[in-house]
Design an enzyme around this catalytic site. Structure first.
Site, PDB file in Angstrom:
ATOM      1  N   ALA A   4       0.765  -1.254   0.000  1.00 13.37           N
ATOM      2  CA  ALA A   4       0.000   0.000   0.000  1.00 13.37           C
ATOM      3  C   ALA A   4       0.794   1.301   0.000  1.00 13.37           C
ATOM      4  O   ALA A   4       0.288   2.328  -0.425  1.00 13.37           O
ATOM      5  CB  ALA A   4      -0.939   0.002   1.191  1.00 13.37           C
ATOM      6  N   GLY A  59       0.595   5.127  -0.436  1.00 11.38           N
ATOM      7  CA  GLY A  59      -0.818   5.271  -0.117  1.00 11.38           C
ATOM      8  C   GLY A  59      -1.659   6.041  -1.113  1.00 11.38           C
ATOM      9  O   GLY A  59      -2.809   6.381  -0.817  1.00 11.38           O
ATOM     10  N   LYS A  73      -3.109   4.986  -3.783  1.00 14.45           N
ATOM     11  CA  LYS A  73      -4.320   4.229  -4.151  1.00 14.45           C
ATOM     12  C   LYS A  73      -5.167   3.925  -2.922  1.00 14.45           C
ATOM     13  O   LYS A  73      -6.392   3.863  -3.009  1.00 14.45           O
ATOM     14  CB  LYS A  73      -3.930   2.948  -4.901  1.00 14.45           C
ATOM     15  CG  LYS A  73      -3.169   3.263  -6.177  1.00 14.45           C
ATOM     16  CD  LYS A  73      -2.716   2.028  -6.909  1.00 14.45           C
ATOM     17  CE  LYS A  73      -1.711   2.361  -7.985  1.00 14.45           C
ATOM     18  NZ  LYS A  73      -0.382   2.765  -7.471  1.00 14.45           N
ATOM     19  N   GLU A 128       1.598  -3.029   4.405  1.00 12.96           N
ATOM     20  CA  GLU A 128       2.894  -2.592   3.880  1.00 12.96           C
ATOM     21  C   GLU A 128       3.990  -3.250   4.702  1.00 12.96           C
ATOM     22  O   GLU A 128       3.970  -3.197   5.922  1.00 12.96           O
ATOM     23  CB  GLU A 128       2.996  -1.054   3.942  1.00 12.96           C
ATOM     24  CG  GLU A 128       4.370  -0.486   3.659  1.00 12.96           C
ATOM     25  CD  GLU A 128       4.938  -0.869   2.284  1.00 12.96           C
ATOM     26  OE1 GLU A 128       4.243  -0.741   1.271  1.00 12.96           O
ATOM     27  OE2 GLU A 128       6.113  -1.308   2.248  1.00 12.96           O
ATOM     28  N   ASP A 135      -1.262  -3.932  -5.895  1.00  9.86           N
ATOM     29  CA  ASP A 135      -0.421  -3.031  -6.692  1.00  9.86           C
ATOM     30  C   ASP A 135       1.012  -3.496  -6.398  1.00  9.86           C
ATOM     31  O   ASP A 135       1.670  -2.969  -5.504  1.00  9.86           O
ATOM     32  CB  ASP A 135      -0.671  -1.589  -6.242  1.00  9.86           C
ATOM     33  CG  ASP A 135       0.049  -0.574  -7.110  1.00  9.86           C
ATOM     34  OD1 ASP A 135       0.130  -0.778  -8.335  1.00  9.86           O
ATOM     35  OD2 ASP A 135       0.556   0.419  -6.555  1.00  9.86           O
ATOM     36  N   CYS A 173       3.781  -1.064 -12.272  1.00 13.15           N
ATOM     37  CA  CYS A 173       4.264   0.006 -13.143  1.00 13.15           C
ATOM     38  C   CYS A 173       5.404  -0.551 -14.002  1.00 13.15           C
ATOM     39  O   CYS A 173       6.447   0.078 -14.146  1.00 13.15           O
ATOM     40  CB  CYS A 173       4.647   1.253 -12.367  1.00 13.15           C
ATOM     41  SG  CYS A 173       5.845   0.972 -11.074  1.00 13.15           S
TER      42      CYS A 173
HETATM   43  N1  SAM Z   1       0.090   1.095  -3.944  1.00 12.37           N
HETATM   44  C1  SAM Z   1       1.092   2.074  -3.610  1.00 12.37           C
HETATM   45  C2  SAM Z   1       0.551   3.452  -3.932  1.00 12.37           C
HETATM   46  O1  SAM Z   1      -0.332   3.589  -4.756  1.00 12.37           O
HETATM   47  O2  SAM Z   1       1.001   4.431  -3.306  1.00 12.37           O
HETATM   48  C3  SAM Z   1       2.407   1.790  -4.304  1.00 12.37           C
HETATM   49  C4  SAM Z   1       2.903   0.410  -3.967  1.00 12.37           C
HETATM   50  S1  SAM Z   1       4.549   0.060  -4.497  1.00 12.37           S
HETATM   51  C5  SAM Z   1       4.300  -0.360  -6.133  1.00 12.37           C
HETATM   52  C6  SAM Z   1       4.779  -1.507  -3.776  1.00 12.37           C
HETATM   53  C7  SAM Z   1       4.882  -1.487  -2.248  1.00 12.37           C
HETATM   54  O3  SAM Z   1       4.818  -2.827  -1.797  1.00 12.37           O
HETATM   55  C8  SAM Z   1       6.185  -0.935  -1.696  1.00 12.37           C
HETATM   56  O4  SAM Z   1       5.898   0.049  -0.739  1.00 12.37           O
HETATM   57  C9  SAM Z   1       6.845  -2.137  -1.024  1.00 12.37           C
HETATM   58  O5  SAM Z   1       7.579  -1.795   0.142  1.00 12.37           O
HETATM   59  C10 SAM Z   1       5.635  -2.979  -0.677  1.00 12.37           C
HETATM   60  N2  SAM Z   1       5.874  -4.428  -0.558  1.00 12.37           N
HETATM   61  C11 SAM Z   1       6.741  -5.186  -1.247  1.00 12.37           C
HETATM   62  N3  SAM Z   1       6.617  -6.481  -0.907  1.00 12.37           N
HETATM   63  C12 SAM Z   1       5.633  -6.537   0.020  1.00 12.37           C
HETATM   64  C13 SAM Z   1       5.046  -7.587   0.763  1.00 12.37           C
HETATM   65  N4  SAM Z   1       5.448  -8.846   0.609  1.00 12.37           N
HETATM   66  N5  SAM Z   1       4.053  -7.303   1.631  1.00 12.37           N
HETATM   67  C14 SAM Z   1       3.633  -6.014   1.784  1.00 12.37           C
HETATM   68  N6  SAM Z   1       4.175  -4.977   1.119  1.00 12.37           N
HETATM   69  C15 SAM Z   1       5.146  -5.237   0.251  1.00 12.37           C
END
Ligand code: SAM
Length: 307
Positions: free
Chosen positions: A124, A127, A129, A147, A190, A244
């Site tokens: 998340a 944040g 989304k 997260e 995401d 992305c």
């Molecule tokens: N959805 C967010 C937004 O719109 O602001 C962007 C998300 S970014 C693409 C992916 C996020 O997933 C990163 O903050 C990363 O730290 C987190 N992440 C990666 N692996 C994860 C996991 N196994 N469980 C939870 N979060 C994870």
């Protein structure tokens, strides 16, 4: 816009070949050009705290030129202002607007968060989304924002509070280890990804950070997270998977392998709803892949239903 050779020099050597293999030479060139354009700043009015009319009035007063987004009344494209000009506005400090790329606004719109629904946002932070889903449901959904990274979770908490997204419960946890006891009506995954759709050519660390290893690591995480999402989604309910990245190995291949594992079906996303979207061909009909250009980041979306 830079000359093609100049752009390629800044890219990891393997990437143009990978894009050409997937998209052919002409489209690969379009994507590569898309990395070098200056993208317009875009923002979303946070309807939990303001209205798009108030935002328009404030931008007009500040002399910031903008235009509407045909498929999203809450979003605006700034004609030439940069992010600093927006951060200087009281509206920004008050959490009435959120700087967000147009591509990143798509997953919540495709998911259509419902008031009263239990929603999981699996990855998340920071944040954008999460808070958009809170706004779309008028704070009436029950959103669990997960997260893993503690520093990013703090940023997420800050944004949730600043945006007044009171329907969000933050969980700092590796979403892969969420208990199967949980069950959600809607899920947004995401996923962490290589970021191949948003490469920043000015980043001096790009060559060192964008590697095949990063892609492989992302693919592994995406597979595991999607597997978990499918376990946590209630039967008959829907989820959105997004990245992305414009690479099929992080997108269509992940979805295709989930489909072959059973338990979910693909729900085609109507592409005609999104005017001006620079769509790339996809290997799985019904999914969407957006090319990077002056308005959009490279992005992928798929919608699934648990069966
Ligand atoms: N959805 C967010 C937004 O719109 O602001 C962007 C998300 S970014 C693409 C992916 C996020 O997933 C990163 O903050 C990363 O730290 C987190 N992440 C990666 N692996 C994860 C996991 N196994 N469980 C939870 N979060 C994870």
């Amino acid at each position: 816009m830079e000359q093609a050779d100049g752009i390629r020099e800044k890219l990891p050597q393997f990437l143009p070949g990978l894009l050409e293999e997937q998209y052919g030479a002409a489209l690969a060139e379009t994507i590569i050009q898309g990395f070098s354009v200056r993208r317009r700043v875009t923002l979303r009015a946070n309807t939990l705290k303001t209205s798009i009319d108030e935002v328009r009035t404030a931008l007009n007063a500040a002399g910031i030129l903008f235009r509407a987004v045909p498929w999203y009344p809450d979003a605006l494209i700034l004609e030439d202002a940069d992010e600093n000009a927006v951060r200087a506005l009281p509206l920004y400090d008050e959490g009435k607007i959120y700087l967000q790329s147009l591509s990143s606004m798509l997953p919540p719109l495709v998911l259509e968060p419902r008031p009263g629904a239990d929603i999981l946002d699996m990855a998340a932070a920071p944040g954008g989304k999460t808070t958009q889903m809170a706004a779309l449901s008028n704070n009436r959904a029950h959103i669990t924002a997960c997260e893993m990274n503690p520093i990013r979770a703090k940023r997420l908490q800050y944004n949730i509070e600043k945006q007044g997204a009171s329907c969000v419960y933050l969980m700092q946890k590796d979403a892969r280890t969420l208990d199967d006891f949980f069950a959600f009506d809607q899920i947004l995954l995401d996923a962490p990804c290589s970021g191949s759709g948003v490469l920043d050519l000015r980043d001096e660390r790009l060559l060192a950070s964008f590697t095949r290893k990063l892609i492989d690591k992302s693919v592994k995480a995406q597979r595991a997270l999607l597997k978990k999402a499918i376990r946590l989604l209630k039967k008959g309910q829907e989820m959105v998977y997004s990245t992305c990245s414009v690479l099929a190995c992080e997108n269509e291949d992940i979805i295709a392998s989930a489909l072959s594992g059973g338990g979910v079906e693909l729900i085609p996303i109507a592409s005609d709803r999104w005017q001006e979207l620079p769509l790339l061909p996809v290997q799985l009909e019904g999914t969407l892949c957006v090319a990077p250009d002056e308005l959009f980041e490279g992005f992928f979306l798929a919608k699934l239903r648990a069966i």
